[in-house]
Design a protein around this motif. Structure first.
Motif, mmCIF file in Angstrom:
data_model
loop_
_atom_site.group_PDB
_atom_site.id
_atom_site.type_symbol
_atom_site.label_atom_id
_atom_site.label_comp_id
_atom_site.label_asym_id
_atom_site.label_seq_id
_atom_site.Cartn_x
_atom_site.Cartn_y
_atom_site.Cartn_z
ATOM 1 N N ARG A 54 0.842 -1.188 0.000
ATOM 2 C CA ARG A 54 0.000 0.000 0.000
ATOM 3 C C ARG A 54 0.880 1.241 0.000
ATOM 4 N N TYR A 73 -3.877 -7.695 -2.973
ATOM 5 C CA TYR A 73 -3.970 -6.470 -2.179
ATOM 6 C C TYR A 73 -4.595 -6.795 -0.832
ATOM 7 N N PRO A 111 -7.358 -0.582 4.282
ATOM 8 C CA PRO A 111 -7.224 0.595 3.422
ATOM 9 C C PRO A 111 -8.501 1.422 3.418
ATOM 10 N N GLU A 133 -8.157 4.459 -1.102
ATOM 11 C CA GLU A 133 -7.022 3.580 -1.405
ATOM 12 C C GLU A 133 -7.459 2.355 -2.210
#
Length: 269
Positions: free
Chosen positions: A124, A144, A155, A159
């Protein structure tokens, strides 16, 4: 609104992460539970069994016919060669971008067995766009992290939307890990953590131009209606982008979808 259930939106979506936090199911319990999932009426929705590098020796002793394993290698490229030596039936390899994305890609290029899909977990932060550029054009998915055991592991909507749209712009498929315990975005009543919903992510994958709005939506009714309105082409496109996510529970997300009217109630989950 369509009357047909969008079953294709969920096939193979739920990778079994039962041995990871917060589930932490011991391997001797998790393996037979996974095999039971794979033999159930809802088997079409269940992905491979996820196992971390440090437990592969134990898993190899418990392996049984039908157990397909995706290796999770948080230590990056240095863990790949040792992890491949356990004789397990591989459904995938997920490797952290350590020491960097290029090293992870090079390790997969050199060592990944033919036909085994690979994923690279991207960091990230400000380097995400550059990391996506490196991964684009390779055979590998992006991975992710969408949650964890602390609030800062989740996040923000902005994001996650940037990740979804960044992958869409590059034609890059992806999977997610952690935090997607339920279909719909919500605030956890015990921890106060803001959890993304996996249905939100699916709809954002189907319509990346509206990713931020869809990821922020908290109404299950609104999201379910949107899912029922997806065309077959949109479902195919969504799943070509968002391919899977790891979940500590297989039953919980299926029950969520049944309550939303998107799956039939499955008696043996």
């Amino acid at each position: 609104m369509s009357t047909a259930l969008p079953l294709g939106l969920f096939r193979g979506l739920f990778d079994d992460a039962a041995v990871f936090p917060p589930g932490d199911l011991p391997l001797p319990q998790a393996v037979p539970a996974h095999l039971a999932h794979r033999a159930s009426r809802y088997a079409e929705f269940v992905g491979p069994f996820l196992c971390g590098a440090g437990r592969l020796g134990e898993l190899a002793q418990l392996a049984a016919p039908g157990l397909r394993v995706a290796l999770v290698l948080p230590g990056g490229s240095d863990q790949l060669a040792p992890a491949l030596g356990h004789g397990l039936e591989l459904a995938g390899v997920e490797i952290a971008a350590l020491p960097d994305v290029r090293a992870a890609v090079a390790a997969l290029d050199a060592q990944l067995p033919p036909g085994v899909p690979g994923s690279v977990e991207l960091p990230r932060g400000d380097g995400l766009s550059a990391a996506l550029d490196v991964l684009a054009g390779t055979p590998y998915r992006a991975k992710y992290r969408t949650g964890g055991l602390t609030a800062d592991a989740f996040p923000t909507v902005a994001e996650l939307a940037a990740f979804v749209t960044g992958c869409a712009e590059r034609g890059l498929p992806y999977k997610c890990t952690a935090g997607l315990h339920n279909a719909v975005r919500h605030t956890d009543g015990q921890t106060g953590f803001e959890h993304h919903g996996f249905l939100n992510v699916l709809l954002a994958a189907a319509d990346p131009s509206s990713a931020a709005e869809l990821l922020a939506e908290r109404s299950g009714k609104v999201l379910a209606a949107a899912a029922l309105d997806l065309t077959d082409a949109q479902i195919t496109a969504a799943r070509a982008s968002f391919t899977a996510f790891g979940t500590c529970s297989i039953a919980e997300p299926l029950a969520d979808l049944a309550e939303l009217g998107l799956l039939p109630h499955l008696e043996n989950h």
